[in-house]
Scaffold this motif. Structure first.
Motif, mmCIF file in Angstrom:
data_model
loop_
_atom_site.group_PDB
_atom_site.id
_atom_site.type_symbol
_atom_site.label_atom_id
_atom_site.label_comp_id
_atom_site.label_asym_id
_atom_site.label_seq_id
_atom_site.Cartn_x
_atom_site.Cartn_y
_atom_site.Cartn_z
ATOM 1 N N PHE A 267 0.884 -1.172 0.000
ATOM 2 C CA PHE A 267 0.000 0.000 0.000
ATOM 3 C C PHE A 267 0.925 1.227 0.000
ATOM 4 N N ASN A 268 1.295 1.723 -1.182
ATOM 5 C CA ASN A 268 2.239 2.841 -1.240
ATOM 6 C C ASN A 268 1.526 4.190 -1.129
ATOM 7 N N CYS A 269 1.924 4.958 -0.103
ATOM 8 C CA CYS A 269 1.415 6.315 0.077
ATOM 9 C C CYS A 269 2.633 7.246 0.014
ATOM 10 N N PHE A 270 2.422 8.486 -0.313
ATOM 11 C CA PHE A 270 3.533 9.444 -0.360
ATOM 12 C C PHE A 270 3.165 10.701 0.413
ATOM 13 N N LEU A 271 4.139 11.193 1.187
ATOM 14 C CA LEU A 271 3.947 12.429 1.936
ATOM 15 C C LEU A 271 4.785 13.513 1.267
ATOM 16 N N VAL A 272 4.141 14.590 0.874
ATOM 17 C CA VAL A 272 4.835 15.686 0.194
ATOM 18 C C VAL A 272 4.869 16.886 1.143
ATOM 19 N N GLN A 273 6.085 17.279 1.540
ATOM 20 C CA GLN A 273 6.237 18.469 2.378
ATOM 21 C C GLN A 273 6.683 19.624 1.485
ATOM 22 N N THR A 274 5.794 20.608 1.339
ATOM 23 C CA THR A 274 6.098 21.698 0.405
ATOM 24 C C THR A 274 6.737 22.887 1.112
ATOM 25 N N GLY A 275 6.772 22.849 2.428
ATOM 26 C CA GLY A 275 7.220 24.018 3.187
ATOM 27 C C GLY A 275 6.018 24.680 3.844
ATOM 28 N N ASN A 276 4.973 24.919 3.047
ATOM 29 C CA ASN A 276 3.751 25.499 3.604
ATOM 30 C C ASN A 276 2.676 24.465 3.901
ATOM 31 N N HIS A 277 2.757 23.315 3.207
ATOM 32 C CA HIS A 277 1.725 22.290 3.373
ATOM 33 C C HIS A 277 2.356 20.912 3.503
ATOM 34 N N THR A 278 1.617 20.024 4.177
ATOM 35 C CA THR A 278 2.016 18.620 4.255
ATOM 36 C C THR A 278 0.889 17.811 3.623
ATOM 37 N N VAL A 279 1.205 17.257 2.463
ATOM 38 C CA VAL A 279 0.181 16.616 1.633
ATOM 39 C C VAL A 279 0.388 15.107 1.671
ATOM 40 N N LEU A 280 -0.646 14.368 2.032
ATOM 41 C CA LEU A 280 -0.584 12.906 2.011
ATOM 42 C C LEU A 280 -1.343 12.405 0.783
ATOM 43 N N ILE A 281 -0.644 11.628 -0.061
ATOM 44 C CA ILE A 281 -1.277 11.039 -1.248
ATOM 45 C C ILE A 281 -1.591 9.583 -0.917
ATOM 46 N N GLU A 282 -2.871 9.241 -0.870
ATOM 47 C CA GLU A 282 -3.405 7.912 -0.540
ATOM 48 C C GLU A 282 -3.294 7.628 0.962
#
Ligand SMILES: [Zn+2]
Length: 284
Positions: A51-66
Motif C-alpha cells: 500500500f504505497n502512500c507518499f507524503l509531500v512536504q512543500t514548506g507550507n503544506h504537508t500533503v498525504l497522497i493515498e
C-alpha cells in the motif's frame, strides 16, 4: 523508507503494509510465463502488493497522497489477502518514520477503491472518525458518484465509511476539473483507464517533478504500456494514458511513484525502442 528531494519539496514514501492479490488478475492477458519472472507468485498464485502512500512536504503544506488499506475488511478478506493479525494504523506508521501525522493538512485519494483510502477514517463502536483531523481531503466527484452506483463489476472495491462521513461534514472536497491545483505545485490530473475517474498527482518544484501513478502503474512490471491489469475497466485507455504520461515522465526526467510495488516505490524511467518498446526503470 525512501526520501526524495524534488526542488524545494521533500517527498517521502510511506509503505503502509502489504496485501496479496491474484497475479493473473494483476496482469490481464499477459501470460504467467512472462509476468511470473518479474513478480513470482506463491502456491495460491498470489503476489505481494504494497500500500504505497507518499507524503509531500512543500514548506507550507504537508500533503498525504493515498491512505492505504485501513482495517475495515472482514476476517475472510484478511485471510484471503494474507493481512497480518494486528494492522498498524497509518498515523502510527508515519510517526515511526519520524514524521508528524498531525501536520498533514491535505489528503488526496486518487480514487476510492478500499486500498487507496482505507485509513481516511477509522470506525470504533459504530462511530466514524477522521484519521487526519486537521486535513482537507480531496477526490474526484465522479468517482464518488460512481462508488454509489454499486455497479456489479466493482461495487466490492468500495467501502462507504472511508469517504461518506467526510463528504457529509464537508471535510472531503470533490474535484470537478480535469486538472486541479490543490496547493501551489501539487496538482491532480484525470487519467482514465483503471476506472473512469482515477487521478494522477504531480508535485513540482524548482524544475523537478514527482508524479504518483497510482494504479495506472501499480508495479515496476507494469511500466510496459500493454501490461494492464484484468481489473482495469478501460484497458485501451490505460495503454493510452500510460504511453502519454510515462512518455512525458521519460522526456522530462520525472520521478514516478508506483501504487503497489513492494521493492521500488519510486523511480525515474526511460523509453525503450524495438520489439519491447515501452519504458523501463533507471536508477537516479
Ligand atoms: Zn490499488
Amino acid at each position: 523508507m525512501q526520501r526524495i528531494t524534488v526542488g524545494d519539496f521533500e517527498v517521502t514514501l510511506i509503505m503502509a503494509g502489504a496485501y496479496h492479490w491474484d497475479g493473473g488478475a494483476l496482469f490481464g492477458v499477459v501470460p504467467k510465463t512472462l509476468w511470473g519472472k518479474q513478480l513470482p507468485a506463491d502456491e495460491r498464485n498470489l503476489v505481494p502488493m504494497a500500500f504505497n502512500c507518499f507524503l509531500v512536504q512543500t514548506g507550507n503544506h504537508t500533503v498525504l497522497i493515498e491512505t492505504g488499506g485501513g482495517d475495515k475488511m472482514d476476517d475472510r478478506a484478511r485471510t484471503r489477502m494474507k493481512l497480518p493479525e494486528r494492522i498498524e494504523t497509518l498515523p502510527e506508521i508515519i510517526s515511526r518514520e519520524g514524521l508528524d501525522p498531525e501536520r498533514i493538512d491535505i489528503v488526496i485519494n486518487t480514487h476510492l477503491h478500499w486500498d487507496h483510502c482505507g485509513w481516511n477514517t477509522q470506525v470504533s463502536n459504530g462511530a466514524v472518525r477522521p484519521m487526519f483531523p486537521r486535513a482537507t481531503y480531496y477526490t474526484r466527484r465522479q468517482e464518488w458518484e460512481h462508488a454509489h452506483e454499486r455497479h456489479p463489476r466493482d461495487a466490492v472495491s468500495y467501502i462507504d465509511a472511508n469517504y461518506d462521513p467526510l463528504v457529509e461534514t464537508g471535510q472531503m472536497k470533490l474535484i470537478d476539473a480535469e486538472e486541479c491545483e490543490i496547493v501551489p505545485g501539487v496538482r491532480t490530473h484525470l487519467a482514465p483507464g483503471h476506472n473512469r475517474d482515477m487521478l494522477l498527482v504531480t508535485a513540482a518544484s524548482g524544475g523537478e517533478t514527482f508524479c504518483f501513478f497510482s494504479d495506472l502503474v501499480p508495479t515496476i512490471a507494469h511500466l510496459t504500456p500493454t501490461w494492464v491489469a484484468a481489473f482495469d475497466l478501460f484497458p485501451l485507455e490505460s495503454i493510452e494514458m500510460k504511453t502519454r504520461w510515462l512518455g512525458r515522465a521519460a522526456r522530462e526526467n520525472w520521478i514516478c511513484g508506483l501504487g503497489h510495488d513492494c521493492q521500488v516505490g519510486a523511480t525515474r524511467v526511460e523509453s525503450t525502442e524495438g520489439k519491447h518498446a515501452g519504458f523501463k526503470a533507471i536508477s537516479s
